[in-house]
Scaffold this motif. Sequence first.
Motif, PDB file in Angstrom:
ATOM      1  N   THR A 198       3.935  -1.395   3.575  1.00  0.00           N
ATOM      2  CA  THR A 198       3.575  -0.131   3.313  1.00  0.00           C
ATOM      3  C   THR A 198       4.605   0.661   2.814  1.00  0.00           C
ATOM      4  O   THR A 198       5.849   0.777   3.119  1.00  0.00           O
ATOM      5  N   HIS A 247       5.380   5.350   1.758  1.00  0.00           N
ATOM      6  CA  HIS A 247       4.723   6.482   2.111  1.00  0.00           C
ATOM      7  C   HIS A 247       4.978   7.472   0.573  1.00  0.00           C
ATOM      8  O   HIS A 247       4.430   8.512   0.751  1.00  0.00           O
ATOM      9  N   ASP A 300       0.878   5.277   0.173  1.00  0.00           N
ATOM     10  CA  ASP A 300       0.225   6.305   0.314  1.00  0.00           C
ATOM     11  C   ASP A 300       0.907   7.346   1.213  1.00  0.00           C
ATOM     12  O   ASP A 300       1.347   6.744   2.247  1.00  0.00           O
ATOM     13  N   ARG A 334      -2.467   3.878   5.349  1.00  0.00           N
ATOM     14  CA  ARG A 334      -1.661   2.890   5.440  1.00  0.00           C
ATOM     15  C   ARG A 334      -2.009   2.168   6.912  1.00  0.00           C
ATOM     16  O   ARG A 334      -2.286   0.831   6.437  1.00  0.00           O
ATOM     17  N   LYS A 379      -3.909  -1.638   6.375  1.00  0.00           N
ATOM     18  CA  LYS A 379      -2.960  -2.883   6.785  1.00  0.00           C
ATOM     19  C   LYS A 379      -3.978  -3.807   7.801  1.00  0.00           C
ATOM     20  O   LYS A 379      -4.133  -4.884   7.655  1.00  0.00           O
ATOM     21  N   VAL A 397       0.851  -1.148   0.048  1.00  0.00           N
ATOM     22  CA  VAL A 397      -0.048   0.130  -0.037  1.00  0.00           C
ATOM     23  C   VAL A 397       0.957   1.327   0.233  1.00  0.00           C
ATOM     24  O   VAL A 397       1.486   1.672   0.870  1.00  0.00           O
ATOM     25  N   SER A 454      -1.017   8.585   6.574  1.00  0.00           N
ATOM     26  CA  SER A 454      -0.487   7.450   7.567  1.00  0.00           C
ATOM     27  C   SER A 454      -1.959   6.798   7.885  1.00  0.00           C
ATOM     28  O   SER A 454      -1.648   5.686   8.281  1.00  0.00           O
TER      29      SER A 454
END
Lengths: 467, 119
Positions: free
Chosen positions: B30, B32, B8, B14, B18, B6, B11
Amino acid sequence: MLLYTGYIFIILSGILLIFIFLKRRRKSNQLKAKRQYQEVLRKASLGMGRIKELKHLLKLTVHVVTRAVKVDYCSVYVWHEDSGRFVLRAVKSIDPQIQFQNGLLADSSLIEHIKGTHNPVYIGSSEFKKHDDYALKLIKDLQLVPAVAVLPCFIDQQLIAVIGLGNKLNRTKYSHDDLMMFSILANQIGLAIENAQFYEKTRMIQEQLIRAEKMATIGTMVDGISHQMKNRLHAMGFITGDALDVLRTKKWGDTPVDMKNFIDEMEYSLVRLQDNIKRGGELTEGLLKYSRKNTENYEHIELKKLLETSLEMLKFKIKLDTVQIRTLWHEANPKIYGNYTQLQEVFFNVMDNAYDAMMQRKNFLNEEGFSPKIEIETSFKDEETHIFFRDNGMGVRKEHARQLFTPFFTTKLSSSKKGTGLGLFVIRQIIERNHKGHVNFSSIYCAGSEMEIVLPVSFPSEILPGV
Amino acid sequence: MAKLLVVDDESDIREFAKRFFGRRGVDVVTAHDGRSALDAIISHRPDLVMLDIQMEGMDGISALEELRTSGDLTKVIMVTGNESPDIIEAANRNNIQAYIHKPLVLEELEKVVLRELNR
Ligand SMILES: Nc1ncnc2c1ncn2[C@@H]1O[C@H](COP(=O)(O)OP(=O)(O)OP(=O)(O)O)[C@@H](O)[C@H]1O
Ligand SMILES: [Mg+2]
């Protein structure tokens, strides 16, 4: 006998002398009073030129006039373009019972008479002794105001205001001198009114400029803001969805009934929340689409759909259900070549203006049985699509017809609905510059207006639309 | 165990992605931004990437282009806000599995993700 006659003569001449003396004194008192009020008026009118706020100025005017001239009442009517009448802006009256007319129509006998003669009208003057039809009509108009005398305020041959006066408190008549003095005073007041109006107009134009600038800034911000909003909504959707998922994936098999009910309620709330998030997303998307000046995006557009979505958007701003809208679609339902968002804005502005004009007519003309109607007609000829918008609103005064498309020209000056005066200007830019079309506007005052928009069905390829 | 990456810069996204896919037995990793996504693809070899377009740092489109130029054919679904036609165009040229529009309804995302993971 002779002696008697002598006495009587002396007594009589004494009385006569006293009489003459008293009369002289009264006259000089009168003169003094007159000089005094003339002085007050003169001073007041000098100070008036300095007052920039119209409301304040008019209040002072009626106050000073009633005090100095010592009359029952005084009223000021100022010319109001929008409604085509002189509107009562300030009044002072000793008798609170008197009802003053709200507006004087431009074509009333009284106003036409004043415009013809340029002189004050006084009910006690010799011309009213004739009692012919003309005089009777004027007297009737005066009684309607009500006013015993009416003073015109002319600026450059334009009648911009009239002042109505009641009777003098001491019940004497207005003299010729009085009226002459008033004429001068009225013109001073006229100058002051013009002055104040000018200040107000400048201030307003400044405000409009600032507002337009603000709008432009907001426009550029919308893109960023709506992206941010979307991200927030996106996260909210994620979290809500996850919470729902927790509720749904857990086995609630042997949970007590009231706990189960509680879970059901939570689930219901979360579903509703999710719905709202989705709708919020659609709204920001619409905003984003509208703010984007994707000028490069020219396409073939179905006119009917375009008009229908514009009407849809308009509902957010005005109460369309109070208006009858009749649509006459050309059976070919022609396509046009253009930019969807820009054209939407054009139709939006046109309808917005039509709506305002109709509401104006409703409020100002107060006609029995008036019902606002808009007619939209499309037609197609010579490779051109014509769209007509007809409204039965207030229409435009002849003298304004040439200014309508000038940026910042607006007749919507009231504080409740101030116009920017940019609507028609933007329409012309979009249609004529960007779409190579034409805009024709025609109007009959107090009857209605027609806006014609002509768009080419296809664009000459070598002419690329500008911004 | 199927692995989902993922990407993105939020936060919250994410974290909740999850939690959500974790409950379905998906291994969620994840990143960022685009750069860390490319690193994660090499180190974790995910079965599917859920890639946001607008991000601080390297954006989704640049990451996707770089990924495809390097010859990597990992499955990608894009998450779009309201991107302009040319951005969508760029994504299409680079072989993606699907689009998800913001704000999403998680159930819809689930369908798409599980479909891609089970292929
Ligand atoms: N359909 C109409 N009927 C009567 N008058 C109209 C009509 N359309 C425009 N006008 C006149 O043209 C003027 C200018 O219109 P324009 O749309 O440019 O600005 P506005 O409507 O005054 O302000 P805004 O568009 O910001 O509300 C209006 O103030 C109005 O006097
Ligand atoms: Mg307008």
